[in-house]
Design an enzyme around this catalytic site. Structure first.
Site, PDB file in Angstrom:
ATOM      1  N   ILE A 169     105.782 -91.419  88.887  1.00 18.65           N
ATOM      2  CA  ILE A 169     107.096 -90.367  88.894  1.00 18.65           C
ATOM      3  C   ILE A 169     108.364 -91.355  88.891  1.00 18.65           C
ATOM      4  O   ILE A 169     109.205 -91.170  88.104  1.00 18.65           O
ATOM      5  CB  ILE A 169     107.176 -89.739  90.378  1.00 18.65           C
ATOM      6  CG1 ILE A 169     106.047 -88.420  90.198  1.00 18.65           C
ATOM      7  CG2 ILE A 169     108.401 -89.073  90.518  1.00 18.65           C
ATOM      8  CD1 ILE A 169     105.956 -87.932  91.542  1.00 18.65           C
ATOM      9  N   ASP A 200     109.739-104.925  99.489  1.00 15.15           N
ATOM     10  CA  ASP A 200     108.953-104.300 100.195  1.00 15.15           C
ATOM     11  C   ASP A 200     109.821-103.191 101.223  1.00 15.15           C
ATOM     12  O   ASP A 200     110.802-103.719 101.846  1.00 15.15           O
ATOM     13  CB  ASP A 200     108.371-105.392 101.405  1.00 15.15           C
ATOM     14  CG  ASP A 200     107.288-104.410 102.184  1.00 15.15           C
ATOM     15  OD1 ASP A 200     107.362-103.194 102.395  1.00 15.15           O
ATOM     16  OD2 ASP A 200     106.248-105.311 102.948  1.00 15.15           O
ATOM     17  N   ASN A 242     111.640 -93.260  96.186  1.00 17.26           N
ATOM     18  CA  ASN A 242     110.342 -92.757  95.691  1.00 17.26           C
ATOM     19  C   ASN A 242     109.278 -93.375  96.035  1.00 17.26           C
ATOM     20  O   ASN A 242     108.014 -92.691  95.959  1.00 17.26           O
ATOM     21  CB  ASN A 242     110.602 -92.513  94.098  1.00 17.26           C
ATOM     22  CG  ASN A 242     109.074 -92.033  93.471  1.00 17.26           C
ATOM     23  OD1 ASN A 242     108.975 -91.131  93.676  1.00 17.26           O
ATOM     24  ND2 ASN A 242     108.437 -92.808  92.865  1.00 17.26           N
ATOM     25  N   SER A 296     108.138 -83.753  99.420  1.00 14.95           N
ATOM     26  CA  SER A 296     106.471 -83.372  98.870  1.00 14.95           C
ATOM     27  C   SER A 296     106.474 -81.884  99.000  1.00 14.95           C
ATOM     28  O   SER A 296     107.060 -81.254 100.104  1.00 14.95           O
ATOM     29  CB  SER A 296     105.344 -83.860  99.612  1.00 14.95           C
ATOM     30  OG  SER A 296     104.264 -83.599  98.629  1.00 14.95           O
ATOM     31  N   TYR A 307     100.342 -87.929 105.950  1.00 15.77           N
ATOM     32  CA  TYR A 307     101.317 -87.701 104.693  1.00 15.77           C
ATOM     33  C   TYR A 307     102.221 -86.658 104.961  1.00 15.77           C
ATOM     34  O   TYR A 307     103.360 -86.569 104.645  1.00 15.77           O
ATOM     35  CB  TYR A 307     100.478 -87.607 103.486  1.00 15.77           C
ATOM     36  CG  TYR A 307     101.308 -87.362 102.112  1.00 15.77           C
ATOM     37  CD1 TYR A 307     101.680 -88.468 101.503  1.00 15.77           C
ATOM     38  CD2 TYR A 307     101.489 -86.181 101.629  1.00 15.77           C
ATOM     39  CE1 TYR A 307     102.509 -88.568 100.233  1.00 15.77           C
ATOM     40  CE2 TYR A 307     102.232 -86.039 100.573  1.00 15.77           C
ATOM     41  CZ  TYR A 307     102.728 -87.082  99.844  1.00 15.77           C
ATOM     42  OH  TYR A 307     103.503 -87.029  98.456  1.00 15.77           O
ATOM     43  N   LYS A 361     106.488 -86.564 105.010  1.00 16.45           N
ATOM     44  CA  LYS A 361     107.291 -85.864 104.098  1.00 16.45           C
ATOM     45  C   LYS A 361     107.937 -84.957 104.733  1.00 16.45           C
ATOM     46  O   LYS A 361     109.215 -84.482 104.286  1.00 16.45           O
ATOM     47  CB  LYS A 361     106.139 -85.252 102.761  1.00 16.45           C
ATOM     48  CG  LYS A 361     105.777 -86.385 102.037  1.00 16.45           C
ATOM     49  CD  LYS A 361     106.713 -87.340 101.325  1.00 16.45           C
ATOM     50  CE  LYS A 361     105.947 -88.263 100.517  1.00 16.45           C
ATOM     51  NZ  LYS A 361     106.956 -89.189  99.735  1.00 16.45           N
TER      52      LYS A 361
END
Length: 258
Positions: A23, A69, A96, A148, A163, A167
């Protein structure tokens, strides 16, 4: 001047984290094609250099690679300083970089949980703040975060609580910063992609059974393509979106509608 001309990014400078592939590479390509100079920021420096060289040759824009990082404040701060020094300013960024670890919650090691939160949420915070500080003192800018659809639903059949939580945090961080900076010229928005078929995901044997399940569930019957996220990011980076801040754009082929 027509709308197409107004949406161009000529003269603007920006960076994309996780920009070496997937992406991030796609949106970095779109920014450069729209006339912006772009820094490809990634932990994989060799791949970032390849992407930067490719985009520079394709678009004629100045495209540089920076190894960073995003979970380390000193590196993030130094990256923003390098972007400003080498590109001549900072008008937008697309934060991103992210990872996903699939593991049942009761079996997930705390180190796994922490790694996902650290990269997906803490990393976004650090890049938002570093970019935001510069923009606040230099007339404004636009910050784009990658959240997301997993911030809106609980994905199945894969277990990915860390996750999903990270998000969801990105969306609230985005809205919070948008409110804090609204009258100071810095806009903060996020995109919430659905399942996107990147080169990495489509060629991963472990994901093939999941992809088949996702496609069966998807209203459009397929995953999205990275390039289907480009136009919204170009819009958010440019001057036609000056009344758009604190928004979360769900681009998921209607997956979260049921």
């Amino acid at each position: 001047m027509g709308i197409i001309e107004k949406m161009r990014l000529d003269g603007k400078k920006g960076f994309v984290t996780g920009g070496a592939r997937g992406i991030g590479k796609s949106t970095a390509t779109a920014f450069a094609e729209a006339g912006a100079d772009v820094a490809i920021v990634d932990l994989d420096y060799e791949e970032a250099k390849k992407t930067a060289k490719e985009l520079a040759e394709q678009t004629g824009r100045r495209v540089i690679a920076i190894k960073t990082d995003c979970t380390k404040k000193d590196e993030v701060d130094a990256m923003v300083e390098q972007v400003v020094a080498e590109l001549g300013g900072l008008d937008f960024c697309h934060n991103n970089a992210g990872i996903c670890i699939n593991a049942p919650a009761e079996e997930m090691a705390f180190e796994q949980w922490s790694k996902v939160i650290n990269i997906n949420l803490n990393g976004i915070f650090l890049t938002d703040i570093a970019a935001g500080k510069y923009m606040l003192s230099h007339g404004g800018g636009s910050i784009i975060n990658t959240a997301s659809m997993s911030a809106h639903i609980v994905n199945v059949p894969q277990p990915q609580c860390a996750y999903n939580a990270s998000k969801a945090g990105v969306i609230q961080l985005t809205k919070s910063l948008a409110i804090e900076w609204a009258k100071r010229g810095v806009r903060v928005n996020c995109i919430s992609p659905g399942y996107i078929g990147t080169e990495l995901t489509l060629n991963s044997p472990a994901l093939i059974p999941l992809i088949e399940k996702w496609n069966q569930m998807a209203p459009l019957g397929r995953m999205g393509k990275p390039e289907e996220l480009e136009s919204i990011c170009v819009y958010l980076a440019g001057d036609t979106s000056t009344f758009t801040t604190g928004s979360d754009f769900v681009i998921d082929g209607a997956f979260t509608c049921f």
